[in-house]
Scaffold this motif. Structure first.
Motif, PDB file in Angstrom:
ATOM      1  N   THR A 195      -3.218   8.269  13.605  1.00  0.00           N
ATOM      2  CA  THR A 195      -3.882   7.357  12.482  1.00  0.00           C
ATOM      3  C   THR A 195      -5.060   6.961  13.126  1.00  0.00           C
ATOM      4  O   THR A 195      -5.479   7.220  14.408  1.00  0.00           O
ATOM      5  CB  THR A 195      -2.855   6.459  12.002  1.00  0.00           C
ATOM      6  OG1 THR A 195      -3.652   5.668  10.802  1.00  0.00           O
ATOM      7  CG2 THR A 195      -2.800   5.178  13.105  1.00  0.00           C
ATOM      8  N   LEU A 196      -5.822   6.086  12.281  1.00  0.00           N
ATOM      9  CA  LEU A 196      -7.025   5.356  12.982  1.00  0.00           C
ATOM     10  C   LEU A 196      -6.693   4.232  13.610  1.00  0.00           C
ATOM     11  O   LEU A 196      -5.901   3.382  13.724  1.00  0.00           O
ATOM     12  CB  LEU A 196      -8.123   5.025  11.811  1.00  0.00           C
ATOM     13  CG  LEU A 196      -8.356   6.055  10.681  1.00  0.00           C
ATOM     14  CD1 LEU A 196      -9.099   5.480   9.624  1.00  0.00           C
ATOM     15  CD2 LEU A 196      -9.488   7.058  11.404  1.00  0.00           C
ATOM     16  N   ILE A 204       1.136   4.809   1.500  1.00  0.00           N
ATOM     17  CA  ILE A 204       0.873   5.436   2.695  1.00  0.00           C
ATOM     18  C   ILE A 204       0.553   6.798   2.493  1.00  0.00           C
ATOM     19  O   ILE A 204       1.724   7.840   2.117  1.00  0.00           O
ATOM     20  CB  ILE A 204       1.802   5.507   3.992  1.00  0.00           C
ATOM     21  CG1 ILE A 204       1.881   3.857   4.170  1.00  0.00           C
ATOM     22  CG2 ILE A 204       1.571   6.212   5.039  1.00  0.00           C
ATOM     23  CD1 ILE A 204       3.173   3.521   5.115  1.00  0.00           C
ATOM     24  N   ARG A 219       0.910  -1.245  -0.041  1.00  0.00           N
ATOM     25  CA  ARG A 219      -0.098   0.060  -0.167  1.00  0.00           C
ATOM     26  C   ARG A 219       0.800   1.362   0.079  1.00  0.00           C
ATOM     27  O   ARG A 219       1.950   1.233   0.621  1.00  0.00           O
ATOM     28  CB  ARG A 219      -0.909   0.012   1.207  1.00  0.00           C
ATOM     29  CG  ARG A 219      -0.009   0.074   2.705  1.00  0.00           C
ATOM     30  CD  ARG A 219      -1.139   0.067   3.740  1.00  0.00           C
ATOM     31  NE  ARG A 219      -2.182   1.144   3.836  1.00  0.00           N
ATOM     32  CZ  ARG A 219      -2.698   1.167   4.916  1.00  0.00           C
ATOM     33  NH1 ARG A 219      -2.902   0.482   5.853  1.00  0.00           N
ATOM     34  NH2 ARG A 219      -3.637   2.316   5.060  1.00  0.00           N
ATOM     35  N   ASP A 261      -4.229   8.485   5.196  1.00  0.00           N
ATOM     36  CA  ASP A 261      -3.893   7.413   6.278  1.00  0.00           C
ATOM     37  C   ASP A 261      -3.203   7.842   7.468  1.00  0.00           C
ATOM     38  O   ASP A 261      -3.454   7.148   8.448  1.00  0.00           O
ATOM     39  CB  ASP A 261      -2.937   6.443   5.454  1.00  0.00           C
ATOM     40  CG  ASP A 261      -3.463   5.619   4.291  1.00  0.00           C
ATOM     41  OD1 ASP A 261      -4.409   5.328   4.113  1.00  0.00           O
ATOM     42  OD2 ASP A 261      -2.752   6.004   3.195  1.00  0.00           O
ATOM     43  N   ILE A 262      -2.357   8.550   7.461  1.00  0.00           N
ATOM     44  CA  ILE A 262      -1.935   9.135   8.749  1.00  0.00           C
ATOM     45  C   ILE A 262      -1.745  10.696   8.648  1.00  0.00           C
ATOM     46  O   ILE A 262      -1.353  11.416   7.718  1.00  0.00           O
ATOM     47  CB  ILE A 262      -0.405   8.863   8.923  1.00  0.00           C
ATOM     48  CG1 ILE A 262       0.712   9.132   7.857  1.00  0.00           C
ATOM     49  CG2 ILE A 262      -0.421   7.295   9.086  1.00  0.00           C
ATOM     50  CD1 ILE A 262       2.144   8.745   8.232  1.00  0.00           C
ATOM     51  N   LYS A 284      -8.357   1.800  14.326  1.00  0.00           N
ATOM     52  CA  LYS A 284      -8.691   0.388  13.716  1.00  0.00           C
ATOM     53  C   LYS A 284      -7.530  -0.175  12.581  1.00  0.00           C
ATOM     54  O   LYS A 284      -7.741  -1.181  12.298  1.00  0.00           O
ATOM     55  CB  LYS A 284     -10.128   0.509  12.760  1.00  0.00           C
ATOM     56  CG  LYS A 284     -10.020   1.339  11.912  1.00  0.00           C
ATOM     57  CD  LYS A 284     -11.495   1.354  11.114  1.00  0.00           C
ATOM     58  CE  LYS A 284     -11.199   2.079   9.914  1.00  0.00           C
ATOM     59  NZ  LYS A 284     -12.786   2.439   9.266  1.00  0.00           N
ATOM     60  N   ASP A 285      -6.588   0.851  12.385  1.00  0.00           N
ATOM     61  CA  ASP A 285      -5.614   0.492  11.152  1.00  0.00           C
ATOM     62  C   ASP A 285      -4.337  -0.310  12.035  1.00  0.00           C
ATOM     63  O   ASP A 285      -3.461   0.635  12.088  1.00  0.00           O
ATOM     64  CB  ASP A 285      -5.144   1.664  10.215  1.00  0.00           C
ATOM     65  CG  ASP A 285      -4.512   1.425   8.909  1.00  0.00           C
ATOM     66  OD1 ASP A 285      -3.976   0.259   8.918  1.00  0.00           O
ATOM     67  OD2 ASP A 285      -4.777   2.116   8.273  1.00  0.00           O
ATOM     68  N   GLU A 286      -4.591  -1.403  12.310  1.00  0.00           N
ATOM     69  CA  GLU A 286      -3.390  -2.217  12.995  1.00  0.00           C
ATOM     70  C   GLU A 286      -2.146  -2.185  12.121  1.00  0.00           C
ATOM     71  O   GLU A 286      -0.984  -2.174  12.852  1.00  0.00           O
ATOM     72  CB  GLU A 286      -3.939  -3.612  13.368  1.00  0.00           C
ATOM     73  CG  GLU A 286      -5.031  -3.575  14.107  1.00  0.00           C
ATOM     74  CD  GLU A 286      -5.574  -4.910  14.706  1.00  0.00           C
ATOM     75  OE1 GLU A 286      -4.848  -5.762  14.311  1.00  0.00           O
ATOM     76  OE2 GLU A 286      -6.519  -5.073  15.346  1.00  0.00           O
ATOM     77  N   GLU A 287      -2.224  -2.280  10.824  1.00  0.00           N
ATOM     78  CA  GLU A 287      -1.096  -2.542  10.097  1.00  0.00           C
ATOM     79  C   GLU A 287      -0.382  -1.055  10.014  1.00  0.00           C
ATOM     80  O   GLU A 287       0.853  -1.102  10.166  1.00  0.00           O
ATOM     81  CB  GLU A 287      -1.509  -2.756   8.521  1.00  0.00           C
ATOM     82  CG  GLU A 287      -0.195  -2.640   7.600  1.00  0.00           C
ATOM     83  CD  GLU A 287      -0.694  -2.759   6.155  1.00  0.00           C
ATOM     84  OE1 GLU A 287       0.220  -2.745   5.136  1.00  0.00           O
ATOM     85  OE2 GLU A 287      -1.926  -2.670   5.713  1.00  0.00           O
ATOM     86  N   LEU A 288      -1.015  -0.044   9.978  1.00  0.00           N
ATOM     87  CA  LEU A 288      -0.103   1.392  10.237  1.00  0.00           C
ATOM     88  C   LEU A 288       0.259   1.509  11.354  1.00  0.00           C
ATOM     89  O   LEU A 288       1.322   2.270  11.684  1.00  0.00           O
ATOM     90  CB  LEU A 288      -1.295   2.473   9.811  1.00  0.00           C
ATOM     91  CG  LEU A 288      -1.237   2.712   8.270  1.00  0.00           C
ATOM     92  CD1 LEU A 288      -1.903   3.975   8.066  1.00  0.00           C
ATOM     93  CD2 LEU A 288       0.200   3.349   7.583  1.00  0.00           C
ATOM     94  N   GLU A 343     -11.085   8.903   5.853  1.00  0.00           N
ATOM     95  CA  GLU A 343     -10.159   7.965   4.994  1.00  0.00           C
ATOM     96  C   GLU A 343      -9.617   8.502   3.880  1.00  0.00           C
ATOM     97  O   GLU A 343      -9.453   7.984   2.863  1.00  0.00           O
ATOM     98  CB  GLU A 343     -10.812   6.879   4.861  1.00  0.00           C
ATOM     99  CG  GLU A 343     -11.103   5.987   6.311  1.00  0.00           C
ATOM    100  CD  GLU A 343     -11.641   4.486   6.099  1.00  0.00           C
ATOM    101  OE1 GLU A 343     -11.475   3.874   4.915  1.00  0.00           O
ATOM    102  OE2 GLU A 343     -12.264   4.081   6.961  1.00  0.00           O
TER     103      GLU A 343
END
Length: 526
Positions: free
Chosen positions: A200-201, A4, A2, A72-73, A203-207, A69
């Motif tokens: 960041t959000l 960012i 992805r 992303d950050i 819920k966004d565990e990856e970020l 959204e």
């Protein structure tokens, strides 16, 4: 993989921050896109603002874009981020902190410090209050705009200087030469000043996992304490608040301060604790300040008068207030303040054989201008046990101590072979010491390292007693008040001698201490 998307405002400093984060993420192998966001409205949102958890004055365009959204950050100067983030947004990382100091940019040079008045520009309530506390005769003028705009305004106006954050000027390579700026290391910075935060959000565990690699743990610990201090103190009120936490050898050194908006009063907290025991340090410090009169500085409160009321010409601690009888009401304010003078480095370039320090104010003033290792004093002579303890804790070993300037002078005449002594004093120093020494052919170099300044204010006639701690305090009180029929409670004989010239009834503490003075108040009104 992805891409960012980093959300940022388009100002020069905001873009520096965003690009710094981008470079660090690219170094870790991620693809980055910078998204400039300066204006966004309800029309681009999928949901109303209130459903996104964004309300009131803390609405931020980057938060809206993040929740919607579109990015992303987001990257922000941490000191500008509200202490409570909108629901769904979390702190993902804090970069290693930059320079946290404030800096004075000079219009010409620093010679204006020798004059009685000056004009200093700042748009910060915190900076204004701290500057006026130190330099009450100066005038503060407002200053808004981005860094470049504010620097240009300094050039275009008849000001003596303007205050900036050191980090911003360094990051944009706009810091003038050493001759054109003064680092204000005595000024307590804004909570999290110099730090950059990534959000960041939730819920966004990856970020969250990706950003965690950019997090500087020590900076994160320190700014968390500072922001908790701010959060507890704010209570919905805007107030001049400074906070700074630093980690040295697994020990956190924290200083927090609250000023009155006019800069006439301050309440300060300082504590050193091990990192592992510092989880509630910010909250503890804020409550400490609130209990010592912080609420009065931030907003008016209802004062309930009692049958007997006294007024202290010096702010008392909470424990000192509690030592008064429950039937006695007390109001207070500082009628004198001390301001450290800016001393030139040439003063301490070489070892000084004999030094006299007669007050704790002189110790603080020396340490405002120099670090302890610069003070090469061979023999230190002082007045007072408290001053001795402070000197030995912060500067070095005391050669001899007496409980009065007169006694110290007589000791020096008899015991010092070297007939040259340096005396670090204030502008209202006692005359006994220089008179005795000069009469004995001892050369005395007097260096005025601080000034005692009067801060008089009108006091209502309702008080049965006025508490005084020095002749200068009485002088300040009489600038706007008469002696009327109030009892003058004095901390010592010197203060009492001056009070007897103006007050019919004078009571002297048995021991020259605040606690003994308060005890004398209780005994008088029992």
């Amino acid at each position: 993989m992805r891409t960012i998307r980093i959300g940022t405002r388009s100002s020069q400093l905001a873009l520096w921050q965003a690009n710094t984060v981008a470079k660090q993420l690219e170094h870790l192998g991620h693809t980055i896109e910078i998204v400039k966001i300066d204006s966004i409205g309800d029309k681009v949102l999928d949901k109303p603002l209130y459903e996104l958890g964004i309300t009131g004055v803390f609405t931020k365009n980057l938060d809206i874009a993040l929740l919607n959204e579109k990015i992303d950050i987001s990257v922000n100067s941490f000191k500008d981020v509200p202490t409570k983030l909108p629901e769904g947004i979390v702190q993902a990382a804090v970069l290693k902190r930059g320079d946290f100091n404030d800096v004075l940019i000079l219009k010409e040079d620093e010679n204006f410090f020798t004059k009685k008045s000056a004009i200093i520009a700042t748009g910060s309530l915190r900076r204004k209050a701290q500057w006026l506390y130190r330099y009450p005769n100066h005038t503060i003028t407002g200053l808004r705009g981005n860094v470049n705009t504010r620097l240009q305004k300094l050039e275009d106006n008849n000001w003596d200087g303007a205050i900036f954050a050191m980090a911003g000027l360094k990051r944009l390579k706009l810091l003038p030469s050493n001759e054109k700026h003064i680092k204000l290391d005595w000024m307590i910075p804004a909570p999290a000043q110099g730090a950059v935060m990534i959000s960041t959000l939730a819920k966004d565990e990856e970020l969250l996992e990706i950003c965690s690699e950019l997090n500087d743990e020590k900076t994160a610990i320190c700014v968390k304490i500072e922001r908790k201090f701010l959060e507890v103190l704010e209570g919905g009120c805007t107030a001049p608040i400074g906070a700074l936490a630093m980690i040295w050898d697994d020990v956190i050194k924290f200083k927090g301060v609250l000023f009155s908006p006019d800069g006439k009063n301050k309440i300060e907290f300082y504590k050193e604790v091990e990192v592992d025991n510092a989880t509630d340090l910010g909250e503890y410090a804020a409550n400490y300040i609130l209990e010592r009169g912080g609420k009065k500085l931030m907003r008016k409160i209802i004062v309930i008068d009692k049958d007997i009321n006294v007024y202290s010409t010096k702010n008392l601690s909470l424990n000192q207030q509690k030592s008064l009888s429950p039937k006695i009401g007390v109001s207070m304010s500082d009628f004198i303040v001390t301001r450290s003078n800016r001393l030139k480095s040439v003063i301490v370039k070489k070892t000084i054989e004999n030094v006299i320090i007669t007050s704790q104010n002189a110790v603080d003033a020396l340490l405002d201008s120099f670090i302890p290792t610069e003070l090469n004093f061979k023999n230190i002579y002082c007045v007072g046990k408290r001053t001795k303890r402070l000197i030995e804790r912060k500067i070095g070993k005391v050669t001899h101590v007496e409980n009065s300037a007169e006694k110290l002078a007589n000791y020096l005449v008899k015991n010092v072979e070297e007939k040259e002594i340096t005396y670090f004093c204030g502008n209202k120093r006692r005359t006994e010491l220089p008179t005795i020494l000069s009469g004995s052919n001892i050369t005395l170099h007097e260096i005025e390292c601080y000034q005692t300044q009067l801060t008089p204010r009108k006091v209502e006639d309702k008080y049965d007693g006025i508490l005084f701690y020095s002749p200068t305090g009485i002088e300040s009180y009489l600038k706007k008040n008469t002696s009327n029929k109030s009892v003058a409670f004095c901390i010592g004989d010197t203060t009492a001698s001056y009070a007897k010239k103006h007050f019919e009834k004078v009571v002297v503490a048995k021991i020259p201490s605040v606690e003994s003075l308060l005890k004398s108040v209780n005994e008088y009104f029992q």
